[in-house]
Design a protein around this motif. Structure first.
Motif, PDB file in Angstrom:
ATOM      1  N   GLY A  67      22.004  -0.776  -0.320  1.00  0.00           N
ATOM      2  CA  GLY A  67      21.665  -2.028   0.349  1.00  0.00           C
ATOM      3  C   GLY A  67      20.349  -2.596  -0.144  1.00  0.00           C
ATOM      4  O   GLY A  67      20.202  -3.820  -0.293  1.00  0.00           O
ATOM      5  N   MET A  71      19.833  -6.230  -1.834  1.00  0.00           N
ATOM      6  CA  MET A  71      18.861  -7.190  -1.308  1.00  0.00           C
ATOM      7  C   MET A  71      17.859  -7.592  -2.387  1.00  0.00           C
ATOM      8  O   MET A  71      17.514  -8.770  -2.523  1.00  0.00           O
ATOM      9  CB  MET A  71      18.136  -6.586  -0.101  1.00  0.00           C
ATOM     10  N   ILE A 105      21.411 -16.023   3.195  1.00  0.00           N
ATOM     11  CA  ILE A 105      22.259 -14.839   3.089  1.00  0.00           C
ATOM     12  C   ILE A 105      23.250 -14.948   1.931  1.00  0.00           C
ATOM     13  O   ILE A 105      24.249 -14.256   1.905  1.00  0.00           O
ATOM     14  CB  ILE A 105      23.005 -14.570   4.408  1.00  0.00           C
ATOM     15  N   GLY A 161      26.452 -11.210   2.217  1.00  0.00           N
ATOM     16  CA  GLY A 161      25.139 -11.339   2.844  1.00  0.00           C
ATOM     17  C   GLY A 161      25.095 -10.710   4.217  1.00  0.00           C
ATOM     18  O   GLY A 161      24.166  -9.965   4.557  1.00  0.00           O
ATOM     19  N   PHE A 162      26.089 -11.002   5.027  1.00  0.00           N
ATOM     20  CA  PHE A 162      26.158 -10.404   6.359  1.00  0.00           C
ATOM     21  C   PHE A 162      26.343  -8.894   6.265  1.00  0.00           C
ATOM     22  O   PHE A 162      25.719  -8.122   6.998  1.00  0.00           O
ATOM     23  CB  PHE A 162      27.310 -11.016   7.165  1.00  0.00           C
ATOM     24  N   THR A 202      23.072  -7.148   5.094  1.00  0.00           N
ATOM     25  CA  THR A 202      22.043  -7.231   6.130  1.00  0.00           C
ATOM     26  C   THR A 202      22.312  -6.239   7.260  1.00  0.00           C
ATOM     27  O   THR A 202      21.428  -5.468   7.656  1.00  0.00           O
ATOM     28  CB  THR A 202      21.969  -8.663   6.694  1.00  0.00           C
ATOM     29  N   PHE A 203      23.528  -6.232   7.771  1.00  0.00           N
ATOM     30  CA  PHE A 203      23.836  -5.324   8.871  1.00  0.00           C
ATOM     31  C   PHE A 203      23.961  -3.877   8.407  1.00  0.00           C
ATOM     32  O   PHE A 203      23.705  -2.951   9.186  1.00  0.00           O
ATOM     33  CB  PHE A 203      25.085  -5.786   9.620  1.00  0.00           C
ATOM     34  N   LEU A 231      21.973  -2.564   6.153  1.00  0.00           N
ATOM     35  CA  LEU A 231      20.586  -2.114   6.117  1.00  0.00           C
ATOM     36  C   LEU A 231      20.067  -1.789   7.516  1.00  0.00           C
ATOM     37  O   LEU A 231      19.390  -0.775   7.724  1.00  0.00           O
ATOM     38  CB  LEU A 231      19.699  -3.173   5.458  1.00  0.00           C
ATOM     39  N   ILE A 232      20.391  -2.617   8.491  1.00  0.00           N
ATOM     40  CA  ILE A 232      19.962  -2.354   9.866  1.00  0.00           C
ATOM     41  C   ILE A 232      20.602  -1.065  10.380  1.00  0.00           C
ATOM     42  O   ILE A 232      19.935  -0.205  10.970  1.00  0.00           O
ATOM     43  CB  ILE A 232      20.290  -3.554  10.773  1.00  0.00           C
TER      44      ILE A 232
END
Length: 161
Positions: free
Chosen positions: A28, A32, A55, A65-66, A69-70, A72-73
């Protein structure tokens, strides 16, 4: 907690999940970094392009993009759950179970959210090998994290002898 036989299983699953979350974080972070470096070019007057999206990723498809991002979280929370998980395995008491279980459930729910975006990305069908690897890891993590939660709850619920 009565069931000491579940402790090695919980330890194995915790270690496996941690390693997989670290791999998801690595892939990830690469995605990014690549999106930041090659995603868009700001013009001479420091104006954003007309169809700028924060994104948008140059690799993959509209869901990338979504997904990244999620992922990585979920990776950060999942790797962070190692702290409370190790504390619980070290003490293996019913007092340490709520913190370990709550962080594990939060990490699992974020992993399921990222897995949902992975499924959407698979459906849209344009992605590279690294993204496919991260999708596979998140799908596997959604199951192994659930097994870890089930093991620590099963050990707490087992009857005392």
């Amino acid at each position: 907690m009565a069931n000491e036989q579940m402790k090695p299983v919980a330890t194995l699953l915790l270690g496996l999940n941690f390693c997989m979350y670290v791999i998801v974080l690595g892939i990830g972070a690469w995605a990014m970094n690549r999106a930041i470096d090659y995603g868009f070019i700001i013009g001479q007057g420091l104006e954003l392009p007309a169809h700028f999206s924060p994104i948008h990723f140059p690799m993959g498809n509209a869901a990338t993009g979504f997904f990244v991002t999620f992922a990585l979280i979920a990776g950060v929370v999942g790797a962070g759950s190692l702290i409370s998980g190790l504390n619980h395995i070290r003490s293996w008491t019913s007092e340490s179970l709520p913190s370990a279980a709550s962080v594990a459930v939060i990490a699992w729910s974020l992993t399921l959210l990222a897995m949902g975006f992975a499924c959407k990305e698979i459906e849209l069908n344009v992605r590279n090998a690294r993204l496919k690897t991260m999708e596979a890891f998140l799908i596997i993590l959604s199951a192994t994290q659930l097994f870890y939660i089930a093991v620590i709850y099963a050990a707490a619920a087992s009857p005392r002898r």
